[in-house]
Motif scaffolding. Structure first.
Motif, PDB file in Angstrom:
ATOM      1  N   GLN A 149       0.811  -1.217   0.000  1.00  0.00           N
ATOM      2  CA  GLN A 149       0.000   0.000   0.000  1.00  0.00           C
ATOM      3  C   GLN A 149       0.846   1.269   0.000  1.00  0.00           C
ATOM      4  O   GLN A 149       0.353   2.338  -0.327  1.00  0.00           O
ATOM      5  CB  GLN A 149      -0.933  -0.022   1.208  1.00  0.00           C
ATOM      6  CG  GLN A 149      -1.992  -1.105   1.130  1.00  0.00           C
ATOM      7  CD  GLN A 149      -2.961  -1.057   2.298  1.00  0.00           C
ATOM      8  OE1 GLN A 149      -3.017  -0.071   3.018  1.00  0.00           O
ATOM      9  NE2 GLN A 149      -3.711  -2.119   2.487  1.00  0.00           N
ATOM     10  N   ILE A 150       2.128   1.151   0.345  1.00  0.00           N
ATOM     11  CA  ILE A 150       2.984   2.334   0.372  1.00  0.00           C
ATOM     12  C   ILE A 150       3.139   2.906  -1.033  1.00  0.00           C
ATOM     13  O   ILE A 150       2.946   4.105  -1.256  1.00  0.00           O
ATOM     14  CB  ILE A 150       4.362   1.987   0.986  1.00  0.00           C
ATOM     15  CG1 ILE A 150       4.186   1.565   2.448  1.00  0.00           C
ATOM     16  CG2 ILE A 150       5.319   3.164   0.866  1.00  0.00           C
ATOM     17  CD1 ILE A 150       5.460   1.084   3.105  1.00  0.00           C
ATOM     18  N   PHE A 151       3.480   2.061  -2.011  1.00  0.00           N
ATOM     19  CA  PHE A 151       3.595   2.526  -3.395  1.00  0.00           C
ATOM     20  C   PHE A 151       2.234   3.000  -3.900  1.00  0.00           C
ATOM     21  O   PHE A 151       2.120   4.052  -4.524  1.00  0.00           O
ATOM     22  CB  PHE A 151       4.132   1.402  -4.292  1.00  0.00           C
ATOM     23  CG  PHE A 151       4.651   1.881  -5.623  1.00  0.00           C
ATOM     24  CD1 PHE A 151       6.007   1.823  -5.915  1.00  0.00           C
ATOM     25  CD2 PHE A 151       3.798   2.386  -6.586  1.00  0.00           C
ATOM     26  CE1 PHE A 151       6.501   2.261  -7.142  1.00  0.00           C
ATOM     27  CE2 PHE A 151       4.269   2.832  -7.817  1.00  0.00           C
ATOM     28  CZ  PHE A 151       5.630   2.770  -8.086  1.00  0.00           C
ATOM     29  N   LYS A 167      -1.827   6.866  -5.932  1.00  0.00           N
ATOM     30  CA  LYS A 167      -3.170   7.446  -5.880  1.00  0.00           C
ATOM     31  C   LYS A 167      -3.130   8.943  -5.598  1.00  0.00           C
ATOM     32  O   LYS A 167      -3.960   9.702  -6.088  1.00  0.00           O
ATOM     33  CB  LYS A 167      -4.002   6.724  -4.820  1.00  0.00           C
ATOM     34  CG  LYS A 167      -4.383   5.300  -5.216  1.00  0.00           C
ATOM     35  CD  LYS A 167      -5.177   4.625  -4.114  1.00  0.00           C
ATOM     36  CE  LYS A 167      -5.578   3.216  -4.510  1.00  0.00           C
ATOM     37  NZ  LYS A 167      -6.339   2.521  -3.425  1.00  0.00           N
ATOM     38  N   TYR A 168      -2.152   9.359  -4.799  1.00  0.00           N
ATOM     39  CA  TYR A 168      -2.026  10.789  -4.493  1.00  0.00           C
ATOM     40  C   TYR A 168      -1.779  11.595  -5.761  1.00  0.00           C
ATOM     41  O   TYR A 168      -2.448  12.607  -6.021  1.00  0.00           O
ATOM     42  CB  TYR A 168      -0.902  11.017  -3.489  1.00  0.00           C
ATOM     43  CG  TYR A 168      -0.620  12.490  -3.245  1.00  0.00           C
ATOM     44  CD1 TYR A 168      -1.455  13.255  -2.430  1.00  0.00           C
ATOM     45  CD2 TYR A 168       0.465  13.117  -3.849  1.00  0.00           C
ATOM     46  CE1 TYR A 168      -1.215  14.606  -2.223  1.00  0.00           C
ATOM     47  CE2 TYR A 168       0.714  14.469  -3.649  1.00  0.00           C
ATOM     48  CZ  TYR A 168      -0.120  15.205  -2.834  1.00  0.00           C
ATOM     49  OH  TYR A 168       0.114  16.540  -2.630  1.00  0.00           O
ATOM     50  N   PRO A 224       1.567   7.909 -12.797  1.00  0.00           N
ATOM     51  CA  PRO A 224       0.235   8.202 -12.274  1.00  0.00           C
ATOM     52  C   PRO A 224      -0.470   9.383 -12.935  1.00  0.00           C
ATOM     53  O   PRO A 224      -1.677   9.517 -12.805  1.00  0.00           O
ATOM     54  CB  PRO A 224       0.516   8.513 -10.799  1.00  0.00           C
ATOM     55  CG  PRO A 224       1.887   9.089 -10.812  1.00  0.00           C
ATOM     56  CD  PRO A 224       2.636   8.361 -11.889  1.00  0.00           C
ATOM     57  N   LYS A 225       0.299  10.236 -13.630  1.00  0.00           N
ATOM     58  CA  LYS A 225      -0.351  11.428 -14.184  1.00  0.00           C
ATOM     59  C   LYS A 225       0.420  11.986 -15.375  1.00  0.00           C
ATOM     60  O   LYS A 225       1.654  12.014 -15.380  1.00  0.00           O
ATOM     61  CB  LYS A 225      -0.485  12.527 -13.117  1.00  0.00           C
ATOM     62  CG  LYS A 225      -1.317  13.749 -13.583  1.00  0.00           C
ATOM     63  CD  LYS A 225      -1.523  14.744 -12.474  1.00  0.00           C
ATOM     64  CE  LYS A 225      -2.530  14.279 -11.451  1.00  0.00           C
ATOM     65  NZ  LYS A 225      -3.914  14.225 -12.007  1.00  0.00           N
ATOM     66  N   ILE A 226      -0.360  12.438 -16.374  1.00  0.00           N
ATOM     67  CA  ILE A 226       0.168  13.193 -17.513  1.00  0.00           C
ATOM     68  C   ILE A 226      -0.133  14.665 -17.252  1.00  0.00           C
ATOM     69  O   ILE A 226      -1.248  15.022 -16.865  1.00  0.00           O
ATOM     70  CB  ILE A 226      -0.479  12.753 -18.838  1.00  0.00           C
ATOM     71  CG1 ILE A 226      -0.336  11.239 -19.020  1.00  0.00           C
ATOM     72  CG2 ILE A 226       0.148  13.495 -20.016  1.00  0.00           C
ATOM     73  CD1 ILE A 226       1.090  10.738 -19.036  1.00  0.00           C
TER      74      ILE A 226
END
Length: 347
Positions: A15-17, A22-23, A265-267
């Motif tokens: 869950q750490i990664f 998710k953040y 996680p994000k573009i």
């Protein structure tokens, strides 16, 4: 400490990664980028990294493949992630245009494979996107990946000698230049996945472990919009570092970093468009250049195509809204000629 919230929850250490992923993936609220490492601007962040010096002699092939002189490359290594190397945009504007166009116009062509094959057969994706009077945006957005050379099997994660086609010569040449400058002598580009990201796209945490040769580095080239790149350790219990990747950046995962978990996680919208940076055209017709794979006359012709702004505009419209990532790896061990060759060593 995080607590497990049910039988279907991942292990606490995993869950750490996921928490960090998710953040940065979140849109409401938008994540803060204060802890995202930008090697050019985030001087306030105390991130242990060192700038690596080029030790190889100048490679005359570099400028012909759209790269700046090797002596001008900015190369960073990270103490927290041994084997992780970042080269900050060593490409010229013409070079970026050349590789963007290759990824859109040529690499999704048959016999290469794409995710669209699961729905329908398209011989020439880019041409079909413009068959009507207007661009077929829906078809454009459908392309998420194409595979080159040894085709990655998304189900079995195993390469097959019967499931491959010839690897692009210009990509082999590009990787040879970069690998030689970094001291990875003997690297052979044998397989590639080209990923096409749009705003809202993500890539979940994973390791690249399908190749027989896990000692060879993995090369990753970014073009178009920016991305947050997360890299952790050999399991998901290590909190990952967040690194901003911009158009033209090259990430190399070698040694210990080769099997580390990583994700996108994000573009993010690019702050600049280095592929459109004004610069005088540099003639790539040079004497004394010794190529390993490509024909110079063909290369000169293809590089010159992007001098026409009207012709380039179709490709420009795409990368103004999307990110392209080419990740390249060596499949075989050094003394193997095919997957059927059992006379391999452990290097």
């Amino acid at each position: 400490m995080l607590e497990s919230k049910g039988l279907n929850s991942p292990p606490i250490q995993d869950q750490i990664f996921m928490r960090v992923f998710k953040y940065y993936k979140s849109n409401k609220p938008q994540p803060s980028l204060e802890q995202v490492l930008n090697c050019e601007y985030n001087t306030a962040l105390e991130v242990p990294m060192v700038q690596k010096q080029i030790i190889s002699k100048e490679d005359l092939r570099a400028s012909t493949l759209g790269l700046q002189e090797c002596k001008n490359w900015k190369i960073f290594e990270f103490e927290r992630h041994p084997g992780l190397i970042l080269i900050k945009n060593p490409f010229t504007s013409y070079g970026q245009k050349f590789w963007i166009r290759k990824c859109l116009e040529e690499y999704p062509k048959k016999p290469n494979k794409t995710n669209i094959d699961l729905e329908r057969h398209i011989e020439y994706w880019w041409q079909e996107c413009f068959e009507g009077n207007e661009c077929d945006k829906k078809l454009q957005l459908k392309l998420r990946w194409t595979t080159l050379g040894y085709h990655h099997n998304w189900d079995t994660k195993v390469y097959d000698e019967e499931n491959k086609n010839s690897f692009p010569e210009e990509l082999s040449e590009l990787c040879d230049i970069v690998s030689q400058q970094l001291g990875f002598v003997g690297f052979r580009a044998e397989a590639a996945i080209v990923n096409y990201y749009h705003m809202g796209s993500t890539l979940s945490a994973h390791t690249d472990h399908s190749e027989l040769n896990l000692q060879a580095p993995l090369f990753s080239f970014s073009f178009g919009q920016s991305a947050i790149f997360l890299i952790g350790g050999h399991n998901k219990s290590l909190e990952p570092s967040a690194i901003l990747l911009n158009s033209g950046d090259i990430v190399v995962m070698s040694k210990e970093a080769r099997l580390c978990y990583h994700a996108v996680p994000k573009i993010l919208p690019a702050s600049t468009q280095p592929w459109n940076k004004p610069e005088g055209y540099i003639s790539i017709k040079k004497k004394g250049v010794n190529y390993k794979y490509i024909d110079q006359a063909k290369l000169i012709s293809e590089m010159g195509l992007n001098n026409d702004n009207q012709e380039w505009s179709k490709f420009n419209s795409y990368v103004e809204e999307s990110r392209i990532n080419i990740n390249i790896r060596q499949v075989l061990k050094q003394n193997q000629k095919s997957l059927l060759d059992c006379n391999s060593n452990n290097t």
